[in-house]
Design an enzyme around this catalytic site. Structure first.
Site, PDB file in Angstrom:
ATOM      1  N   GLY A   1       1.793   2.620  10.710  1.00  0.00           N
ATOM      2  CA  GLY A   1       2.755   3.717  10.589  1.00  0.00           C
ATOM      3  C   GLY A   1       3.380   4.148  11.906  1.00  0.00           C
ATOM      4  O   GLY A   1       3.992   5.213  11.988  1.00  0.00           O
TER       5      GLY A   1
ATOM      6  N   GLU B   1      -7.331   4.916   7.276  1.00  0.00           N
ATOM      7  CA  GLU B   1      -7.142   6.335   6.930  1.00  0.00           C
ATOM      8  C   GLU B   1      -8.369   6.875   6.192  1.00  0.00           C
ATOM      9  O   GLU B   1      -8.764   8.015   6.373  1.00  0.00           O
ATOM     10  CB  GLU B   1      -5.865   6.498   6.080  1.00  0.00           C
TER      11      GLU B   1
ATOM     12  N   GLU C   1      -5.877  -4.723  10.291  1.00  0.00           N
ATOM     13  CA  GLU C   1      -4.871  -3.686  10.541  1.00  0.00           C
ATOM     14  C   GLU C   1      -5.250  -2.911  11.804  1.00  0.00           C
ATOM     15  O   GLU C   1      -6.087  -1.999  11.744  1.00  0.00           O
ATOM     16  CB  GLU C   1      -4.813  -2.712   9.368  1.00  0.00           C
TER      17      GLU C   1
ATOM     18  N   HIS D   1      -9.746   1.183   4.333  1.00  0.00           N
ATOM     19  CA  HIS D   1      -8.514   1.440   5.088  1.00  0.00           C
ATOM     20  C   HIS D   1      -8.825   2.439   6.209  1.00  0.00           C
ATOM     21  O   HIS D   1      -9.636   3.349   6.023  1.00  0.00           O
ATOM     22  CB  HIS D   1      -7.433   1.997   4.144  1.00  0.00           C
TER      23      HIS D   1
ATOM     24  N   ASN E   1       0.863  -1.174   0.000  1.00  0.00           N
ATOM     25  CA  ASN E   1       0.000   0.000   0.000  1.00  0.00           C
ATOM     26  C   ASN E   1       0.905   1.231   0.000  1.00  0.00           C
ATOM     27  O   ASN E   1       1.420   1.622   1.038  1.00  0.00           O
ATOM     28  CB  ASN E   1      -0.887  -0.027   1.259  1.00  0.00           C
TER      29      ASN E   1
ATOM     30  N   LYS F   1       0.135   4.227  -0.461  1.00  0.00           N
ATOM     31  CA  LYS F   1      -0.558   5.441   0.011  1.00  0.00           C
ATOM     32  C   LYS F   1      -0.242   6.591  -0.963  1.00  0.00           C
ATOM     33  O   LYS F   1      -0.066   6.336  -2.153  1.00  0.00           O
ATOM     34  CB  LYS F   1      -0.156   5.758   1.453  1.00  0.00           C
TER      35      LYS F   1
ATOM     36  N   SER G   1       2.878  -1.762  10.497  1.00  0.00           N
ATOM     37  CA  SER G   1       4.321  -1.752  10.793  1.00  0.00           C
ATOM     38  C   SER G   1       5.007  -3.085  10.521  1.00  0.00           C
ATOM     39  O   SER G   1       5.915  -3.478  11.253  1.00  0.00           O
ATOM     40  CB  SER G   1       4.562  -1.279  12.234  1.00  0.00           C
TER      41      SER G   1
HETATM   42  P1  PGA Z   1       2.401   0.555   7.697  1.00  0.00           P
HETATM   43  O1  PGA Z   1       0.992   0.763   6.958  1.00  0.00           O
HETATM   44  O2  PGA Z   1       2.981  -0.733   7.193  1.00  0.00           O
HETATM   45  O3  PGA Z   1       3.209   1.763   7.316  1.00  0.00           O
HETATM   46  O4  PGA Z   1       2.111   0.497   9.154  1.00  0.00           O
HETATM   47  C1  PGA Z   1       0.139  -0.324   6.697  1.00  0.00           C
HETATM   48  C2  PGA Z   1      -1.113   0.189   6.049  1.00  0.00           C
HETATM   49  O5  PGA Z   1      -1.574   1.290   6.381  1.00  0.00           O
HETATM   50  O6  PGA Z   1      -1.690  -0.499   5.193  1.00  0.00           O
END
Ligand code: PGA
Length: 253
Positions: free
Chosen positions: A177, A101, A171, A99, A10, A12, A216
């Site tokens: 993140g 976000e 997640e 997601h 992903n 983003k 992460s």
């Molecule tokens: P990350 O993000 O690996 O940076 O924690 C995962 C995601 O948001 O899909």
């Protein structure tokens, strides 16, 4: 049960043409086990460049193309939106939906996410349905209730049999993140709960369902996570932008 194992990147709102070039060159040299699928999800403007790079490097059977979102509508006056048929025309195979976000920043509800899941399935692509609890929800013991509330509208919308064509990504919001990965034990326990939730309605579908872990994940922690019996791969954010890290993750799985 031999479930498909998926590693999805992903990106983003990151990445550029140079990263597409670097990543596809590096992925061309990674050997994947036969039941493993790698999906890369760049931003909309880069989908066709990624699709072309895949073809140029003869990776179109090895690397799948994913989108990070799609409209629930088919067409019309929806300025700034992208439809599933447009994505499909550009060779997109997977669409990340729900997601955290988008749930928090764009206020996408589980009902809207459910409609989007239906639209993606109707267009013949595979939704990667993201679910996960916040830190406060985890600390106050609400994780399972929250996950059930995110899953149920999708089950109501598409019916349980259609979950044969859905991938779930668990997640935990507190792990995205932040560098705070869920421990393999905690991730396994939650994945088991998700699978059981589906199994209570339809056991065979639950057995076949790929449930990815995201939050992460990196080259150092992925092996232990992927070794858990209910973890069928990962949805990778930050580490998917680093060619070395991501290719290591793909080789590990
Ligand atoms: P990350 O993000 O690996 O940076 O924690 C995962 C995601 O948001 O899909």
């Amino acid at each position: 049960m031999n479930r498909s194992v998926i590693v999805a990147a992903n990106w983003k709102m990151n990445g550029n043409l140079a990263l597409i070039k670097e990543m596809t060159s590096a992925l061309a040299n990674v050997s994947l086990s036969s039941n493993t699928c790698v999906v890369v999800c760049p931003s909309f403007p880069y989908l066709s460049a990624f699709a072309q790079a895949r073809v140029d490097k003869a990776l179109d059977k090895k690397i799948m193309l994913g989108s990070q979102n799609a409209s629930e509508h088919q067409q019309g006056a929806f300025t700034g939106e992208v439809s599933n048929s447009m994505l499909q025309e550009f060779g997109v195979n997977y669409v990340i939906l729900g997601h955290s976000e988008r749930r928090s920043i764009n206020k996408e509800t589980s009902t809207l996410v459910a409609h989007k899941v239906r639209s993606v399935l109707d267009a013949g692509m595979t939704p990667i349905l993201c679910i996960g609890e916040s830190e406060q929800e985890r600390e106050t013991g609400q994780t399972n209730v929250v996950l059930a509330a995110q899953l149920q509208p999708v089950i109501d919308e598409i019916g349980i049999e259609k979950f044969a064509d859905v991938v779930i990504a668990y997640e935990p919001v507190w792990a995205i993140g932040t560098g705070k990965t869920a421990s393999p034990e905690l991730a396994q326990e939650t994945h088991q709960y998700i699978r059981q939730f589906i199994a209570d309605i339809n056991q065979p579908i639950a057995e076949k369902l790929s449930i990815l872990y995201g939050g992460s994940v990196n080259a150092a922690n992925c092996q232990q996570l992927f070794a858990q019996s209910d973890i069928d791969g990962g949805l990778i954010g930050g580490a998917s932008l680093k060619v070395d890290e991501f290719t290591k993750i793909c080789s590990t799985v």
